[in-house]
Design a protein around this motif. Sequence first.
Motif, PDB file in Angstrom:
ATOM      1  N   LEU A 160      45.490  23.421  16.475  1.00 45.90           N
ATOM      2  CA  LEU A 160      44.635  22.386  15.867  1.00 45.90           C
ATOM      3  C   LEU A 160      44.138  22.922  14.527  1.00 45.90           C
ATOM      4  O   LEU A 160      44.188  24.132  14.276  1.00 45.90           O
ATOM      5  CB  LEU A 160      43.443  22.083  16.779  1.00 45.90           C
ATOM      6  CG  LEU A 160      43.777  21.407  18.121  1.00 45.90           C
ATOM      7  CD1 LEU A 160      42.569  21.432  19.038  1.00 45.90           C
ATOM      8  CD2 LEU A 160      44.256  19.976  17.908  1.00 45.90           C
TER       9      LEU A 160
ATOM     10  N   LEU B  20      29.289  20.438  16.184  1.00 49.67           N
ATOM     11  CA  LEU B  20      30.735  20.251  16.064  1.00 49.67           C
ATOM     12  C   LEU B  20      31.322  21.248  15.060  1.00 49.67           C
ATOM     13  O   LEU B  20      32.399  21.813  15.280  1.00 49.67           O
ATOM     14  CB  LEU B  20      31.007  18.806  15.613  1.00 49.67           C
ATOM     15  CG  LEU B  20      32.344  18.177  15.985  1.00 49.67           C
ATOM     16  CD1 LEU B  20      32.589  18.247  17.477  1.00 49.67           C
ATOM     17  CD2 LEU B  20      32.399  16.717  15.509  1.00 49.67           C
TER      18      LEU B  20
ATOM     19  N   GLN C 188      31.428  24.777  16.631  1.00 53.27           N
ATOM     20  CA  GLN C 188      32.536  24.898  17.588  1.00 53.27           C
ATOM     21  C   GLN C 188      33.871  25.014  16.860  1.00 53.27           C
ATOM     22  O   GLN C 188      34.745  25.791  17.250  1.00 53.27           O
ATOM     23  CB  GLN C 188      32.546  23.681  18.529  1.00 53.27           C
ATOM     24  CG  GLN C 188      31.364  23.681  19.490  1.00 53.27           C
ATOM     25  CD  GLN C 188      31.358  22.486  20.455  1.00 53.27           C
ATOM     26  OE1 GLN C 188      30.589  22.467  21.399  1.00 53.27           O
ATOM     27  NE2 GLN C 188      32.202  21.504  20.213  1.00 53.27           N
ATOM     28  N   ALA C 189      34.029  24.234  15.785  1.00 50.44           N
ATOM     29  CA  ALA C 189      35.279  24.277  15.032  1.00 50.44           C
ATOM     30  C   ALA C 189      35.449  25.622  14.335  1.00 50.44           C
ATOM     31  O   ALA C 189      36.544  26.200  14.311  1.00 50.44           O
ATOM     32  CB  ALA C 189      35.329  23.141  14.013  1.00 50.44           C
TER      33      ALA C 189
ATOM     34  N   TYR D  69      36.463  28.174  16.771  1.00 40.28           N
ATOM     35  CA  TYR D  69      37.886  28.006  17.068  1.00 40.28           C
ATOM     36  C   TYR D  69      38.724  28.698  15.991  1.00 40.28           C
ATOM     37  O   TYR D  69      39.687  29.406  16.304  1.00 40.28           O
ATOM     38  CB  TYR D  69      38.231  26.510  17.131  1.00 40.28           C
ATOM     39  CG  TYR D  69      39.709  26.227  17.285  1.00 40.28           C
ATOM     40  CD1 TYR D  69      40.299  26.155  18.542  1.00 40.28           C
ATOM     41  CD2 TYR D  69      40.518  26.050  16.168  1.00 40.28           C
ATOM     42  CE1 TYR D  69      41.650  25.921  18.680  1.00 40.28           C
ATOM     43  CE2 TYR D  69      41.881  25.817  16.294  1.00 40.28           C
ATOM     44  CZ  TYR D  69      42.442  25.742  17.550  1.00 40.28           C
ATOM     45  OH  TYR D  69      43.781  25.524  17.691  1.00 40.28           O
TER      46      TYR D  69
ATOM     47  N   PRO E 280      44.622  22.323  31.516  1.00 41.52           N
ATOM     48  CA  PRO E 280      43.205  22.027  31.716  1.00 41.52           C
ATOM     49  C   PRO E 280      42.848  21.706  33.159  1.00 41.52           C
ATOM     50  O   PRO E 280      41.737  21.937  33.603  1.00 41.52           O
ATOM     51  CB  PRO E 280      42.947  20.834  30.791  1.00 41.52           C
ATOM     52  CG  PRO E 280      44.288  20.269  30.464  1.00 41.52           C
ATOM     53  CD  PRO E 280      45.277  21.373  30.599  1.00 41.52           C
TER      54      PRO E 280
ATOM     55  N   ARG F  31      34.193  34.235  43.628  1.00 40.91           N
ATOM     56  CA  ARG F  31      34.312  34.458  45.071  1.00 40.91           C
ATOM     57  C   ARG F  31      33.956  35.903  45.403  1.00 40.91           C
ATOM     58  O   ARG F  31      33.210  36.192  46.347  1.00 40.91           O
ATOM     59  CB  ARG F  31      35.734  34.134  45.533  1.00 40.91           C
ATOM     60  CG  ARG F  31      35.893  34.118  47.035  1.00 40.91           C
ATOM     61  CD  ARG F  31      37.250  33.609  47.462  1.00 40.91           C
ATOM     62  NE  ARG F  31      38.327  34.297  46.789  1.00 40.91           N
ATOM     63  CZ  ARG F  31      39.319  33.691  46.129  1.00 40.91           C
ATOM     64  NH1 ARG F  31      39.380  32.396  46.086  1.00 40.91           N
ATOM     65  NH2 ARG F  31      40.250  34.405  45.520  1.00 40.91           N
TER      66      ARG F  31
ATOM     67  N   ILE G  62      38.840  19.959  19.816  1.00 41.44           N
ATOM     68  CA  ILE G  62      38.300  21.284  20.168  1.00 41.44           C
ATOM     69  C   ILE G  62      37.088  21.100  21.085  1.00 41.44           C
ATOM     70  O   ILE G  62      36.955  21.768  22.107  1.00 41.44           O
ATOM     71  CB  ILE G  62      37.912  22.065  18.888  1.00 41.44           C
ATOM     72  CG1 ILE G  62      39.179  22.459  18.123  1.00 41.44           C
ATOM     73  CG2 ILE G  62      37.075  23.304  19.222  1.00 41.44           C
ATOM     74  CD1 ILE G  62      38.928  22.894  16.700  1.00 41.44           C
ATOM     75  N   HIS G  63      36.256  20.150  20.701  1.00 43.22           N
ATOM     76  CA  HIS G  63      35.080  19.894  21.539  1.00 43.22           C
ATOM     77  C   HIS G  63      35.494  19.435  22.942  1.00 43.22           C
ATOM     78  O   HIS G  63      34.921  19.883  23.941  1.00 43.22           O
ATOM     79  CB  HIS G  63      34.182  18.836  20.892  1.00 43.22           C
ATOM     80  CG  HIS G  63      33.107  18.358  21.823  1.00 43.22           C
ATOM     81  ND1 HIS G  63      32.050  19.159  22.190  1.00 43.22           N
ATOM     82  CD2 HIS G  63      32.973  17.205  22.530  1.00 43.22           C
ATOM     83  CE1 HIS G  63      31.298  18.507  23.054  1.00 43.22           C
ATOM     84  NE2 HIS G  63      31.831  17.324  23.281  1.00 43.22           N
TER      85      HIS G  63
ATOM     86  N   ILE H 280      36.466  22.323  25.021  1.00 41.85           N
ATOM     87  CA  ILE H 280      35.291  23.107  25.448  1.00 41.85           C
ATOM     88  C   ILE H 280      34.535  22.359  26.549  1.00 41.85           C
ATOM     89  O   ILE H 280      34.124  22.951  27.549  1.00 41.85           O
ATOM     90  CB  ILE H 280      34.346  23.394  24.261  1.00 41.85           C
ATOM     91  CG1 ILE H 280      35.069  24.224  23.199  1.00 41.85           C
ATOM     92  CG2 ILE H 280      33.093  24.128  24.732  1.00 41.85           C
ATOM     93  CD1 ILE H 280      34.284  24.381  21.903  1.00 41.85           C
TER      94      ILE H 280
ATOM     95  N   GLN I 138      36.416  22.648  29.769  1.00 46.47           N
ATOM     96  CA  GLN I 138      36.299  23.998  30.309  1.00 46.47           C
ATOM     97  C   GLN I 138      34.893  24.238  30.867  1.00 46.47           C
ATOM     98  O   GLN I 138      34.729  24.816  31.946  1.00 46.47           O
ATOM     99  CB  GLN I 138      36.614  25.018  29.217  1.00 46.47           C
ATOM    100  CG  GLN I 138      36.459  26.445  29.725  1.00 46.47           C
ATOM    101  CD  GLN I 138      37.432  27.396  29.088  1.00 46.47           C
ATOM    102  OE1 GLN I 138      38.100  27.062  28.106  1.00 46.47           O
ATOM    103  NE2 GLN I 138      37.551  28.576  29.636  1.00 46.47           N
TER     104      GLN I 138
ATOM    105  N   ARG J  86      34.565  22.649  34.186  1.00 47.83           N
ATOM    106  CA  ARG J  86      35.278  23.424  35.205  1.00 47.83           C
ATOM    107  C   ARG J  86      34.468  24.650  35.607  1.00 47.83           C
ATOM    108  O   ARG J  86      34.335  24.986  36.782  1.00 47.83           O
ATOM    109  CB  ARG J  86      36.616  23.867  34.624  1.00 47.83           C
ATOM    110  CG  ARG J  86      37.766  23.483  35.458  1.00 47.83           C
ATOM    111  CD  ARG J  86      39.130  23.840  34.933  1.00 47.83           C
ATOM    112  NE  ARG J  86      39.237  24.664  33.762  1.00 47.83           N
ATOM    113  CZ  ARG J  86      39.560  24.214  32.548  1.00 47.83           C
ATOM    114  NH1 ARG J  86      39.759  22.937  32.348  1.00 47.83           N
ATOM    115  NH2 ARG J  86      39.686  25.036  31.525  1.00 47.83           N
TER     116      ARG J  86
END
Lengths: 327, 369
Positions: free
Chosen positions: A242, A273, A276-277, A280, A308, B266, B322-323, B326, B329, B332
């Motif tokens: 990206l 934002l 975060q970019a 990255y 994912p 775990r 990208i956000h 994130i 993730q 998760r």
Amino acid sequence: MTASAPSDGPAANQWPARLHVVTGKGGVGKTTVAAALALALAAGGRRTLLVEVEDRQGIAQLFDRSPLPYEERTIATTPGGGEVKALAVDPEEALLEYLTLFYHLGAAGRALRKVGAIDFATTIAPGLRDVLLTGKVKEATTRTDSQGKRVYHAVVLDAPPTGRIGRFLNVTAEAAKLAKMGPIKTQSEGVAALLRSPMTAVHLVTLLEEMPVQETLDAAQELRGLGIPVGKVIVNGAHPPLLEGVRKVTQAELRRGLAAAGLATDRPTVVGLQEQAQAYLARRSVETELRGELDEIGRPVVELPLLPGGIDFAALREIGSLLGAAA
Amino acid sequence: MTSLQPVLDVDEVLGDPEIRIVVCCGSGGVGKTTTAAALALRAAEKHGRRTVVLTIDPARRLAQSLGLTELDNTPRVVPGLDGDAGELSAMMLDMKRTFDEIVAAHTEPKRAAEIFANPFYQAMSSTFSGTQEYMAMEKLSQLRAADEWDLIVVDTPPSRSALDFLDAPARLGRFLDGRMLRLLLAPAKAGGRSMFSLVTAGFGVVSKTVQKILGAQLLSDLSGFVSALDSMFGGFRERAEKTYRVLQDPQTAFLVVAAPEPDAVREAAFFASRLGVERMPLAGLVLNRVHHCLIDLDADSALAAADELAGVSDVTADALRIHAAIAAQAARERAVISRFTSEFGDVPVLEIEAQATDVHDLDGLRAIF
């Protein structure tokens, strides 16, 4: 079915070895890669065996089944009559089997176990343990049926992590420290010959992070020093590319874009934002450097995307097909 | 994590003069060594304590940042600390050397030399699974006995399972003064029915089998090893038990280290319940490499907006992708973390944000807590 019946699929052409040893730093997903490779190599009606040796039951967990016994069990079938079997090698069982096979001493072997001698022998001498484990892998790799045809087209070993792989595979040296003659030595020499032949390839799984890459480089060097062939380097969990060609993300640009998409353009959103970019981009420049280091190993590098949704059977198939197509 | 889950305050642990030992446990690959080093640095700089950190297998660059250029099994003062009240020393465990030291301390020189030369001793002192854990505990009790430090921070060996740190020393102890070794030591006493008249070229089917598999030379090395260690029997288990008791003392604080991955969490849960059973004091859970979203926008909306922005603002579109990654993730990780927090709602937890690069200097360590 015999080994020669199905034609070699594309996966087999890209992965020419017969014994595929998969290693990597702990936590990089080597069990997943090993299982996906076993699936890929079972394409086109072929039969493969997926082996684990660390008493971890990682394969059973991955395929969501009860713990595997010391027995080759089918864990997946592939279109066209292909099949993946799995085996968790236990050193005690391997020693008993070895006794039965070569000395016809099944009962005596069991007596040995009863008094704890086998546990003792495999504990006090880790080198002996590794000879037994790799010996079983060799036996499966070279096993033939009554017509003299190979039972498995390929064997995939979910091996110990990179930190221990050299010692694990360098069985002759480790065994020779303890046994200067006798059957253990003979056995270890047979294993060593297979591991140093073109029939074997050791694949190194890594993430694009500093420590796993460093361990991969160290392992590649160590294996070369031992004369054990390195196969491919497999980068797991690669991020999609990206912001290509972008060096800096400005708040003005983000504000404009967010407004165009009808999203909030308040300062916390724009700044968040942007941060975060930028993070990255920082990570990507580290990753670019690490890719360069991996290229220096001089072996083909295969990249697998970060999935994912986590790893389920469909994901294993997906990774398998990516591996199968990888040059 | 629910809002009721207490947050771990490491300063409460590091600044408490009653706490003399901090043990960092967890499965391999979760950043235990880095966490241990960062805690020790903070104890020295912020709380002015004379601190020593025992690392097991640090990454090369982290070791260099602590001034650990040599693996010499002795604490060395770490240069470049801020503030002048505290002091930090660091050492890297050399398990073979620690084993050698125990042997040398408990055996006469001639016997010790025999033991060192024996191939079984060499194999065992460098590769036996459990030796590292045993030697880490041994080193811990040596450091504590020296009484030169206010606080000892211990990193634990990179085992597959966090429980190995608690179990392996006892296993090695049991092994070294176990039944098998005694049987091997006393072949004559066992008489005609013996399975283990190995040294005297045994008669039974089994001992013949052992001879066949292992070879006679290997057996004589083994019996040599066993008889040489004879003088040390009992000592191993006793020492392991003594250190074990120190770990139950309130002067010790355990920190479980994990990453928000299913296996690591775990292991952390196994370890936390085991500490409860052993009545060992658990101070909290440090969760490394956690991803947090900086903005409040769900992944699906971000992806939908990104698709809309193609050709309009590709930079914003990618920033939104990208956000979304994130956000996915983080969600998760939350699910994984809740497997621990739902079971241990009263264990304090500290989440450490994921970093783009590894830590390899003191500034990097300072930035962690």
